[in-house]
Design an enzyme around this catalytic site. Structure first.
Site, short mmCIF file in Angstrom:
data_model
loop_
_atom_site.label_atom_id
_atom_site.label_comp_id
_atom_site.label_asym_id
_atom_site.label_seq_id
_atom_site.Cartn_x
_atom_site.Cartn_y
_atom_site.Cartn_z
N LYS A 13 0.84 -1.19 0.00
CA LYS A 13 0.00 0.00 0.00
C LYS A 13 0.88 1.25 0.00
O LYS A 13 1.96 1.25 0.59
CB LYS A 13 -0.85 -0.04 1.28
CG LYS A 13 -1.77 1.13 1.48
CD LYS A 13 -2.48 0.97 2.80
CE LYS A 13 -3.16 2.26 3.21
NZ LYS A 13 -2.24 3.36 3.47
N LYS A 18 7.20 0.74 1.27
CA LYS A 18 7.52 -0.20 0.19
C LYS A 18 8.79 0.21 -0.56
O LYS A 18 9.70 -0.61 -0.73
CB LYS A 18 6.30 -0.24 -0.72
CG LYS A 18 6.47 -0.81 -2.07
CD LYS A 18 5.14 -0.80 -2.80
CE LYS A 18 4.36 0.49 -2.67
NZ LYS A 18 4.74 1.63 -3.42
N LYS A 44 4.27 8.11 -9.31
CA LYS A 44 4.99 9.15 -8.57
C LYS A 44 6.48 9.17 -8.90
O LYS A 44 7.16 10.15 -8.66
CB LYS A 44 4.83 8.92 -7.06
CG LYS A 44 3.44 9.17 -6.53
CD LYS A 44 3.42 9.37 -5.01
CE LYS A 44 4.04 8.22 -4.23
NZ LYS A 44 3.27 6.96 -4.35
N ASP A 130 -2.12 -1.42 -4.65
CA ASP A 130 -3.55 -1.67 -4.57
C ASP A 130 -4.10 -2.47 -5.74
O ASP A 130 -5.26 -2.85 -5.75
CB ASP A 130 -4.31 -0.35 -4.43
CG ASP A 130 -4.18 0.20 -3.00
OD1 ASP A 130 -4.06 -0.63 -2.09
OD2 ASP A 130 -4.18 1.42 -2.83
#
Lengths: 291, 465
Positions: A13, A18, A44, A130
């Site tokens: 998530k 991560k 991103k 996700d």
């Protein structure tokens, strides 16, 4: 004998740690002498920042936006320990299709045989966790990663994302997709957090690869634009990442997890919430104060 | 007994229910963006398509080329600009590309109205088309947009979206003080689907001629006899809307009733032949409050000519009875399937054997269509099958008992093989009619019915030699 390229996908998530975890795994593998590529699959485009002193690199899609034909080499940048850093990139927020962008970026690398040409030992995909659409499932589909690991804390929303990923893995498992190596349990500092995440992996028939505690060392390293391996190589936290990287390097047999369905997941989290409330009530009970 | 007769005799009287295939073989409608032809059907309007390469071309070749070889005309076919969206437009969105295309189109194309239609790519990715088209509209450019991605339905539903877009974004408000008082004797006509209906141009011309004949001013809206966007601008001033189809255009009429307080008359049966046409004109006249003397005089004059031809035709019809089909099947969109069934039953005395409606009409319209077929005549009703897949349709055709004579099929080019197998006569009356060259031909009204009779019986007698 030619060596075998090991491709690993790490999901989690957003905001769960991560990219931090992935970069430290890549750094530890590079430190151990392996040729590693870290492939950020998040619009991103900040997966590889701590491998390059906190700087952004142009993404594959940045290049594709500007040019009809792109040489994949132009999207590869050297980072700590000779790590090959790539960011898939994506469209501006709210427009286009980020999922398709990831497919496009991964395809470009494959079409130009980059992984073979660079004689890599490891490709580590760092993927937004996700699995909202097909694009974000690309690394677990046939022919890309062999093993998937998920970073999750004991927070319900992180576990929800992990459970969704398990559903994706289960779906593609019949078609030769990647299987699950296990859960990297992040920000686990208390016994209670450990019990929650242990219970989740037990129910979904997977395993914990490594418990990673929350650590100020990690934050300090990140503020310097570095991984813990680079900024604090002698720290306890660095050794935890080294142990994690070694487990991943030695890992061979991944499995199909058994994700919980929506109701089971809700019931499961509710039962843990009840336990938590009961504990807190016991701790703050007036009798507890006087006794 | 010849072999075919054995086969015919052994056929069950009730069609066996074929297994559903969950696939569509030989299409009978096209993508929603096929409604680019709705735009192209308005004189001096040009569609702009925002879709992948090939999408627009495929619509054109299907609907306007291998369907009566109708051609592209002023704004359709090869004229219509397209973004030809590629992977770049998928990943980053296609808004900029569309804006660039609209700018370029305004430079090189001269049109009274541009209609932007989207395909699957921008609709899936979520391009904000309104945000691209809006600034052009604010600058006074006559341009509208309709989101017509394939998953929104077929070209019938796309047509509804495009007409709605033009009404809401271009025709816009109605102010009696500014635009003049309503004209009770002007009618807006919503009927056959342009281009998809192979004979739409001729059919709309005949409808316009008939309505003018009883004293109405007609906004026919599409085709060569439309005055183009001026007619569209005049929509709110018309006294009423006429929906001349079982369901297509009905939503539009309801919308116009809501926004302009404009009444509508719904006549499900497109009129073919003297009886139906006269009944149609009298109903319209009563609705519009027209002078019955004028209406009756027009109908009488038309009937005199019509029945004069009939008088001569009866020699053939009565002498040749042994070689003419008695039972028919009709396979087509609900408008034509119903109109033909009415005519064949009531005017020629043919027996309905199988009625298939192929445009996948919205669920809520189906009982109305069934009711129409159930009352084809006072004493004749027929069940109707809603089916899009030609494989399944042909199974039904083969399982239908047509008696001892070869039947006549009213269908499309897709029925050629099954017609050969059944030694049936085939009249191609709908999409795709790939072996018909159609200019102004019509099968509706007084005049169209005569042409239809020529077509039916030329097909029948020519098969005997």
């Amino acid at each position: 004998m030619t060596k075998e390229l090991k491709q690993i996908a790490i999901y989690g998530k957003g905001g769960i740690g991560k990219s931090t975890t992935t970069s430290n795994i890549s750094a530890a593998l590079a430190e151990a002498g392996y040729r590693v590529m870290q492939f950020g699959c998040d619009p991103k485009s900040d997966s590889t920042n701590t491998l390059r002193g906190g700087t952004y690199i142009p993404s594959v899609l940045d290049l594709l936006r500007a040019n009809a034909r792109v040489d994949a080499h132009d999207a590869i940048f050297e980072g700590f320990g000779g790590i090959f850093c790539v960011e898939a990139g994506g469209p501006a927020p709210g427009v286009g299709c980020a999922g398709r962008g990831i497919i496009t970026a991964v395809e470009l690398m494959n079409q130009q045989n980059i992984f073979e040409e660079l004689d890599l030992d490891y490709v580590v995909f760092d993927v937004l966790g996700d699995v909202v659409c097909g694009g974000f499932a690309v690394p677990i589909r046939e022919g890309i990663a062999q093993h998937v690991f998920t970073v999750s804390s004991s927070d319900f929303m992180a576990i929800y994302a992990a459970n969704n990923l398990f559903k994706g893995i289960q779906k593609y498992s019949n078609a030769g997709g990647a299987l699950l190596g296990g859960v990297i349990a992040n920000s686990i500092n208390t016994e209670f957090q450990r019990r929650i995440i242990d219970d989740f992996v037990a129910r979904t028939e997977t395993q914990i690869v490594q418990y990673v505690p929350r650590s100020l060392t990690v934050t300090q390293s990140e503020l310097q634009g570095k991984t813990t391996i680079e900024a604090a190589p002698t720290s306890e936290q660095a050794d935890i990442y080294r142990a994690l990287a070694q487990r991943i390097a030695l890992h061979t047999d991944s499995k199909v997890p058994t994700p919980l369905d929506a109701q089971d997941l809700r019931d499961w989290s509710a039962s843990w919430a009840d336990t938590l409330i009961a504990q807190e009530n016991a701790a703050y009970h007036p009798h507890a104060l006087v006794s | 007994m010849p072999e075919t007769d054995v086969l015919l005799a052994s056929r069950p009287h009730k069609p066996a229910v074929p297994q559903r295939t969950n696939s569509i073989e030989q299409v009978r409608s096209v993508c929603s963006i096929g409604a680019m032809h709705t735009a192209a059907a308005i004189p001096r309007a040009i569609p702009i398509t925002h879709c992948g390469p090939g999408c627009a071309d495929k619509q054109f070749m299907n609907v306007a080329f291998y369907n009566g070889f109708q051609g592209g005309g002023y704004g359709g076919g090869a004229v219509a600009p397209s973004t030809n969206a590629t992977e770049r437009e998928v990943v980053f969105g296609g808004a900029e590309r569309l804006e660039e295309l609209i700018d370029a189109s305004l430079e090189v194309l001269d049109a009274d109205l541009f209609v932007v239609l989207t395909g699957c790519i921008p609709d899936l990715v979520g391009d904000d088309i309104g945000a691209v088209v809006g600034p052009f509209q604010k600058r006074g450019v006559p341009i509208v947009f309709a989101e017509t991605g394939g998953f929104r339905g077929n070209n019938f539903l796309g047509h509804e979206r495009v007409t709605r877009a033009i009404i809401d974004q271009y025709v816009a408000s109605y102010d009696p003080a500014r635009d003049g008082a309503r004209e009770p004797r002007t009618v807006n006509v919503w009927s056959v689907l342009p281009y998809h209906n192979t004979f739409w141009r001729g059919d709309l011309s005949e409808i316009k001629r008939l309505l003018e004949g009883i004293g109405l001013k007609v906004n026919i809206l599409f085709g060569p006899e439309s005055a183009g966007v001026a007619e569209w601008k005049a929509i709110p001033k018309a006294g009423f809307n006429l929906v001349l189809s079982p369901w297509l255009g009905l939503e539009t009429a309801r919308h116009l009733e809501k926004v302009y307080n404009q009444p509508f008359l719904h006549r499900p049966v497109l009129p073919i032949g003297a009886a139906e046409t006269a009944s149609f004109l009298r109903e319209v006249a009563a609705f519009a409050g027209l002078d019955p003397v004028v209406v009756d005089a027009f109908i009488a004059a038309e009937e005199r000519i019509y029945y004069s031809y009939m008088e001569y035709f009866t020699d053939f019809y009565s002498e040749y009875w042994w070689g003419l089909p008695a039972k028919f099947a009709v396979i087509g969109d609900s408008t034509y399937a119903l109109a033909l069934s009415k005519f064949l039953v009531n005017q020629l005395g043919l027996i309905p054997a199988l009625q298939v409606v192929t445009e996948n009409p919205p669920e809520e319209t189906r009982s109305g269509i069934e009711a129409q077929f159930a009352t084809l005549a006072d004493d004749v009703g027929a069940p109707v099958l809603f089916e899009e897949d030609s494989y399944t349709i042909h199974q039904h055709v083969r399982a239908t008992s047509f008696g001892h004579k070869a039947p006549i099929l009213f269908g499309t080019t897709w029925e050629r093989d099954v017609a050969k197998d059944l030694k049936a006569a085939l009249v191609e009356v709908g999409f795709p009619a790939s072996y018909e060259v159609v200019l102004s031909r019509t099968y509706v009204g007084f005049r169209g019915a005569l042409t239809l009779l020529e077509k039916i019986y030329t097909t029948t007698v020519s098969a005997s030699a």
